[in-house]
Design an enzyme around this catalytic site. Sequence first.
Site, PDB file in Angstrom:
ATOM      1  N   GLU A  80       2.420   3.524   4.779  1.00 62.55           N
ATOM      2  CA  GLU A  80       3.344   4.361   4.001  1.00 62.55           C
ATOM      3  C   GLU A  80       3.658   5.656   4.759  1.00 62.55           C
ATOM      4  OE1 GLU A  80       2.307   4.830  -0.144  1.00 62.55           O
ATOM      5  OE2 GLU A  80       4.373   5.378  -0.630  1.00 62.55           O
ATOM      6  N   HIS A 145      -3.443   0.770  -1.665  1.00 60.07           N
ATOM      7  CA  HIS A 145      -2.594   0.128  -2.633  1.00 60.07           C
ATOM      8  C   HIS A 145      -1.459  -0.682  -2.002  1.00 60.07           C
ATOM      9  CE1 HIS A 145       0.751   3.289  -2.564  1.00 60.07           C
ATOM     10  NE2 HIS A 145      -0.112   3.693  -1.675  1.00 60.07           N
ATOM     11  N   TYR A 192      -3.824  10.924  -9.823  1.00 57.96           N
ATOM     12  CA  TYR A 192      -3.519  10.105  -8.639  1.00 57.96           C
ATOM     13  C   TYR A 192      -3.874   8.644  -8.905  1.00 57.96           C
ATOM     14  CZ  TYR A 192      -2.878   8.916  -3.786  1.00 57.96           C
ATOM     15  OH  TYR A 192      -2.399   8.352  -2.637  1.00 57.96           O
TER      16      TYR A 192
END
Length: 396
Positions: A80, A145, A192
């Site tokens: 990411e 994730h 978060y």
Amino acid sequence: MSKTELAEGVYWVGAIDWNIRNFHGYSTHVGTTYNAYLVVDEKVALIDTVKAPFYRELKARVEQLVPFADIDYVVSNHVEMDHSGSLPMVMQAAKNARLITLEKFGENGLSKTFHSKWPTIAVKEGSELKLGKRTLTFIPTPMLHWPDSMCTYLAEDRILFSMDAFGQHLATSKRFDDEVGLDIIMPQAAKYYANILMPFGDLIVKAVEKLGSIDIDMIAPSHGMIWRSHLSDILKAYTSWGQGDTVKKALVIYDTMWGSTEKMALALAEGIAGEGIEVKVYNLTHSDHSDIIREVLDARAVLVGSPTLNNGMFPTVAQFLCYLRGLKPRGKIGAAFGSHGWAGGGVKAVQQELEAAGIELMDSGLAFKFVPDADELQKCADFGRIVAQAIEKGGG
Ligand code: FEO
């Protein structure tokens, strides 16, 4: 520029984003950090980079310690772009460096993001990289994730570079948990988790179990404070959140056109509070989705109200429920409510979305025409009491 040393030869070289207030839709009221780490041994390894606009800060921090060209390895724990965004500049400046990434998903993700052919070493579960006195071991954590996500473990110093896991969007001038305090950090860690990791509860529980077999003195995540004094607190919290543990708390979340659905929301909340159960009320026009999701994380009951608009939900309610559905909350009971003018449809649409989100419906929904009268508001308060009793009976 101050230096932050985690252990001898191990440094934080990240960047502080004081002013970000929206992280792809997640409200970051107190900014964030993009944590990168430098391990200086016979070989030099940079663990993760920073979001592209912060490359100069990363470079300046590294060059306080070693010339940038001396970096031998750049570990990409996660594709990411808040962590990989500086890779093109980093790989250009660190001319001799090889990129370390998870085989297949890391390789593919970086390739499809940057369309570059950097010299790369693909790693898998248990792969090791010797730096001299120290060794990095790679631990894949797929879907925590993203499929490319992995942690890097530095055994000699017992430091786990945990990537997004255990992170918090929190900008401060401090770097360690004990310099800031749990009262500041834990709410951000919970927010978060709720907004980023909630869909992956089962994997989280397994990952925390797996980490239990590793000797760890410090968890160095990719955002926020480094855990060195409160490891057991954050590991315990992750297990609890992963299991879907709840507290005795109800949420009443709604929007309203002419105040009728709001009247119902407030009557429901009165009924719940009257039974001694904590309740929080959110109007979706005025409240931030990611703040509400933090409350959803440990709430037992989620009641959602919408007026009917064009035979369906109000747009703000639809938007919130779309977000909620993707996050797959666990262990919740809930119900829909709302006011309509003639044909209705909003409450039914909310019910369908709540069910799709995995929330167990308690009722066929409270739907009243136009402005609810005193009897109808009493029915809302009565239902609020039923919700509170169910929470009390079912425990937190
Ligand atoms: Fe902080 Fe999934 O990136």
